[in-house]
Write a protein that holds these residues in place. Structure first.
Motif, PDB file in Angstrom:
ATOM      1  N   ALA A 233      -5.969  -5.213  -5.116  1.00 16.19           N
ATOM      2  CA  ALA A 233      -4.700  -5.004  -5.813  1.00 16.19           C
ATOM      3  C   ALA A 233      -4.717  -5.642  -7.196  1.00 16.19           C
ATOM      4  O   ALA A 233      -4.252  -5.044  -8.179  1.00 16.19           O
ATOM      5  CB  ALA A 233      -3.554  -5.570  -4.984  1.00 16.19           C
ATOM      6  N   VAL A 234      -5.253  -6.854  -7.306  1.00 19.75           N
ATOM      7  CA  VAL A 234      -5.329  -7.523  -8.613  1.00 19.75           C
ATOM      8  C   VAL A 234      -6.310  -6.791  -9.528  1.00 19.75           C
ATOM      9  O   VAL A 234      -6.062  -6.652 -10.733  1.00 19.75           O
ATOM     10  CB  VAL A 234      -5.730  -9.000  -8.429  1.00 19.75           C
ATOM     11  N   ALA A 235      -7.417  -6.326  -8.973  1.00 21.62           N
ATOM     12  CA  ALA A 235      -8.380  -5.561  -9.767  1.00 21.62           C
ATOM     13  C   ALA A 235      -7.736  -4.291 -10.319  1.00 21.62           C
ATOM     14  O   ALA A 235      -7.994  -3.895 -11.469  1.00 21.62           O
ATOM     15  CB  ALA A 235      -9.605  -5.219  -8.923  1.00 21.62           C
TER      16      ALA A 235
ATOM     17  N   LEU B 238       0.829  -1.212   0.000  1.00 29.99           N
ATOM     18  CA  LEU B 238       0.000   0.000   0.000  1.00 29.99           C
ATOM     19  C   LEU B 238       0.862   1.260   0.000  1.00 29.99           C
ATOM     20  O   LEU B 238       0.574   2.225  -0.716  1.00 29.99           O
ATOM     21  CB  LEU B 238      -0.939  -0.003   1.200  1.00 29.99           C
ATOM     22  N   LEU B 239       1.942   1.254   0.801  1.00 30.98           N
ATOM     23  CA  LEU B 239       2.797   2.437   0.879  1.00 30.98           C
ATOM     24  C   LEU B 239       3.448   2.757  -0.460  1.00 30.98           C
ATOM     25  O   LEU B 239       3.471   3.913  -0.888  1.00 30.98           O
ATOM     26  CB  LEU B 239       3.875   2.234   1.948  1.00 30.98           C
ATOM     27  N   LEU B 240       3.958   1.742  -1.149  1.00 33.15           N
ATOM     28  CA  LEU B 240       4.633   2.035  -2.419  1.00 33.15           C
ATOM     29  C   LEU B 240       3.630   2.538  -3.458  1.00 33.15           C
ATOM     30  O   LEU B 240       3.976   3.365  -4.313  1.00 33.15           O
ATOM     31  CB  LEU B 240       5.402   0.816  -2.918  1.00 33.15           C
ATOM     32  N   PHE B 241       2.383   2.045  -3.386  1.00 33.85           N
ATOM     33  CA  PHE B 241       1.361   2.556  -4.310  1.00 33.85           C
ATOM     34  C   PHE B 241       1.092   4.031  -4.033  1.00 33.85           C
ATOM     35  O   PHE B 241       1.003   4.842  -4.959  1.00 33.85           O
ATOM     36  CB  PHE B 241       0.070   1.747  -4.183  1.00 33.85           C
TER      37      PHE B 241
ATOM     38  N   LEU C 185       3.204   0.204 -11.378  1.00 27.83           N
ATOM     39  CA  LEU C 185       2.869   0.447  -9.975  1.00 27.83           C
ATOM     40  C   LEU C 185       1.869  -0.584  -9.474  1.00 27.83           C
ATOM     41  O   LEU C 185       2.026  -1.164  -8.390  1.00 27.83           O
ATOM     42  CB  LEU C 185       2.299   1.862  -9.823  1.00 27.83           C
ATOM     43  N   ALA C 186       0.836  -0.837 -10.269  1.00 27.72           N
ATOM     44  CA  ALA C 186      -0.176  -1.810  -9.876  1.00 27.72           C
ATOM     45  C   ALA C 186       0.391  -3.221  -9.858  1.00 27.72           C
ATOM     46  O   ALA C 186      -0.008  -4.056  -9.035  1.00 27.72           O
ATOM     47  CB  ALA C 186      -1.375  -1.727 -10.824  1.00 27.72           C
TER      48      ALA C 186
END
Length: 391
Positions: free
Chosen positions: A289-291, A225-228, A368-369
């Protein structure tokens, strides 16, 4: 009246611990807006000014390991008070730094002294509330902590414009000194957290596969989550044709969802089980995340849809975050070292993931995703690799 006294003491103890963690976080968030102005004030370059942030992070890693070790040898309440007083002193010295290099050096010490509250909080909360209610307490602290990255830079920018770059360090010194004195003189409000199985050191801790699995899983989730969040502003502006305001809206909504569900997590644990809650949160996080990756690969560029998907990611972390962190600490049988290792792993995953994405950050949402989804699926597989009975 007498029945309310323990509750009042627990509330006061909670405020002391939570305040310590927030002041530690503020060492980055409050100072962040002043960094671009430092070369003009102290000399040096913008590139070197970034070391003001990096030095604090490096000091944080040292402090985590140091307080994880010291917490199993000495009274954590005295260590907490001492760390806050050192933090106050170093912050005051930083406000008087004559050069950029001097400030960088002081920031490393400041970062190390800022970590004691984060390391000791899980053990203190376990002793204060018991394992049954500790998840709810961790959820409340997480809700408070998540506001620091949102509100800290705003306060820091106001201080910079009103009083100059030194003001943030003066404020940190004043807050840390006041809280340090409160903890020192009111330390009996805090329980003396037991030193659980603390003789084996970090080597013994890393031989505990149940703990290592839980720690890596938690670090992969939070780090993802942080890197996103770290990469999203650039992606929004460069690839999606949006603005930083659109990112702020997404972040504000995401933080709100996280706060609500983090405070629900403790109630869910009481109604179901810790393992059920962690698995449910991990699954929701991974689905989100996959979505996000599927939408990115399909060429999606609507920030409203990105925000909606991001709510699943935040919601999953909100549900499993407090329960998963507590579960890892319990598995460690060593509160201080366990907490230090989990936090360090979270920071490490976020840093490495951000570095992996950085060369491709202008290529759009897909890189990113992709890294976020990879971490989320890894965490999910780790979670379901052990039976509920073992977890």
């Amino acid at each position: 009246m007498s029945g309310s006294l323990p509750s009042l003491r627990r509330a006061a103890a909670f405020v002391l611990v939570a305040s310590g963690t927030v002041i530690g976080l503020a060492g980055t968030d409050l100072v962040l807006p002043a960094v671009p102005s430092l070369p003009a004030a102290l000399g040096g370059t913008l590139e070197r000014a970034q070391l003001v942030l990096a030095a604090f992070t490096g000091g944080t890693v040292v402090g985590l390991l140091m307080f994880g070790e010291l917490g199993n040898r000495f009274d954590q309440r005295k260590l907490l008070a001492g760390s806050l007083l050192v933090y106050a002193l170093v912050s005051a010295l930083a406000a008087m730094a004559p050069s950029l290099d001097a400030l960088i050096g002081l920031r490393a010490v400041q970062g190390a002294s800022a970590t004691a509250a984060a390391v000791f909080a899980p053990g203190i909360l376990r002793a204060l509330y018991g394992d049954e209610d500790a998840v709810g307490a961790l959820g409340r602290i997480s809700s408070i902590e998540v506001l620091a990255p949102a509100l800290g830079p705003i306060a820091g920018l106001w201080l910079l414009n009103a009083f100059g770059w030194r003001a943030s360090f003066h404020l940190l010194a004043a807050l840390a000194f006041s809280l340090g004195l409160l903890v020192l003189f009111w330390r009996r409000l805090l329980p003396d957290a037991p030193r659980r199985n603390g003789t084996g050191g970090y080597r013994h801790l890393l031989s505990n596969w149940t703990f290592v699995r839980s720690a890596i899983e938690h670090a992969a989730t939070v780090g993802g989550l942080l890197l996103f969040v770290f990469g999203a502003p650039t992606v929004f502006v460069v690839d999606l044709g949006a603005t930083v305001t659109d990112f702020i809206i997404m972040q504000a909504i995401g933080i709100t969802v996280f706060i609500v569900l983090a405070n629900v997590s403790g109630r869910l644990v009481k109604r179901f089980t810790v393992e059920w809650v962690v698995r449910a949160g991990a699954l929701i996080f991974a689905v989100g995340a996959v979505a996000m990756l599927v939408y990115a690969v399909a060429g999606g560029a609507d920030t409203a849809i990105v925000t909606a998907i991001f709510l699943l990611v935040n919601g999953g972390l909100g549900i499993r975050g407090p329960a998963g962190f507590h579960q890892a600490i319990v598995a460690a049988e060593d509160d201080a070292r366990g907490s230090a290792f989990v936090i360090m792993a979270m920071l490490g995953v976020a840093a490495v993931g951000t570095a992996l994405v950085a060369p491709f950050i202008t290529d759009g949402l897909v890189p990113l995703a992709a890294v976020t989804a990879m971490l989320a699926v890894t965490a999910l597989l780790l979670r379901f690799s052990a039976s509920p009975a073992r977890a």
